[in-house]
Design a protein around this motif. Structure first.
Motif, PDB file in Angstrom:
ATOM      1  N   PRO A 129       0.697  -1.390   0.055  1.00  0.00           N
ATOM      2  CA  PRO A 129      -0.047   0.090  -0.020  1.00  0.00           C
ATOM      3  C   PRO A 129       0.878   1.292  -0.163  1.00  0.00           C
ATOM      4  N   ALA A 130       2.061   1.253   0.649  1.00  0.00           N
ATOM      5  CA  ALA A 130       2.817   2.692   0.653  1.00  0.00           C
ATOM      6  C   ALA A 130       3.106   2.990  -0.576  1.00  0.00           C
ATOM      7  N   TYR A 131       3.437   2.231  -1.749  1.00  0.00           N
ATOM      8  CA  TYR A 131       3.741   2.584  -3.063  1.00  0.00           C
ATOM      9  C   TYR A 131       2.320   3.351  -3.497  1.00  0.00           C
ATOM     10  N   ASP A 132       1.200   3.075  -3.132  1.00  0.00           N
ATOM     11  CA  ASP A 132      -0.115   3.639  -3.690  1.00  0.00           C
ATOM     12  C   ASP A 132      -0.033   4.929  -3.238  1.00  0.00           C
ATOM     13  N   TYR A 133       0.285   5.402  -2.097  1.00  0.00           N
ATOM     14  CA  TYR A 133       0.245   6.584  -1.541  1.00  0.00           C
ATOM     15  C   TYR A 133       1.307   7.569  -1.763  1.00  0.00           C
ATOM     16  N   ALA A 134       2.612   6.764  -2.066  1.00  0.00           N
ATOM     17  CA  ALA A 134       3.656   7.794  -2.778  1.00  0.00           C
ATOM     18  C   ALA A 134       3.530   8.016  -4.035  1.00  0.00           C
ATOM     19  N   PHE A 135       2.774   7.066  -4.849  1.00  0.00           N
ATOM     20  CA  PHE A 135       2.482   7.316  -6.123  1.00  0.00           C
ATOM     21  C   PHE A 135       1.530   8.773  -6.257  1.00  0.00           C
TER      22      PHE A 135
END
Length: 164
Positions: A129-135
């Motif tokens: 999930p962290a990748y989605d928010y960083a994106f």
């Protein structure tokens, strides 16, 4: 051609080209090279050849859509040039491209990653999930802010990009 129309056409072209090119970067870098996800990988995990074919077809439709955005931007830019439009400074136009790319990332991230849950930035081998928010933060809001900053200070003097 009136200068307001000229400015609007180059602005529209830059944003459409940014949207389309952002989609191509997403598809090429994340779908094909990194293989972190496919268009439907959260709904149809590509664990069988049939599921992979479904995902590849969805990726193809995705690329067809971003190609159309890119083509529309190129045609609008061509039309503006044929009508004698003044072209903006490169910094301003790059700002539009980056802003359009950020708008693509923001819309695609909110719709596909969060609302529809079709895929996530990192689905394979597992969802992070962290990748989605960083994106969204960096690739969406961050790129829009960079694009906005690059187009500021370029006072429009009736001609797209002409500075005072």
């Amino acid at each position: 051609m009136n200068h307001r129309t000229s400015s609007k056409q180059t602005r529209t072209a830059g944003l459409l080209l940014g949207l389309g090119l952002g989609g191509f970067v997403d598809g090429i870098a994340l779908h094909q090279i990194a293989q972190w996800h496919n268009m439907l990988s959260a709904k149809v995990p590509p664990v069988t050849m049939g599921a992979m074919m479904v995902n590849m077809r969805a990726d193809g439709w995705f690329h067809a859509a971003v190609f159309m955005l890119t083509l529309m931007g190129a045609l609008i830019l061509y039309r503006a040039a044929r009508q004698g439009a003044s072209f903006p400074p490169v910094r301003w136009f790059i700002g539009l491209l980056i802003g359009g790319w950020g708008a693509f990332n923001l819309a695609e991230g909110v719709i596909n990653h969060h609302l529809l849950q079709l895929h996530h930035v990192r689905d394979l081998p597992m969802h992070v999930p962290a990748y989605d928010y960083a994106f969204l933060l960096i690739g969406g809001f961050g790129f829009i802010a960079i694009g906005w900053a690059l187009t500021r200070g370029q006072v429009q003097n009736g001609i797209a990009g002409e500075t005072r």
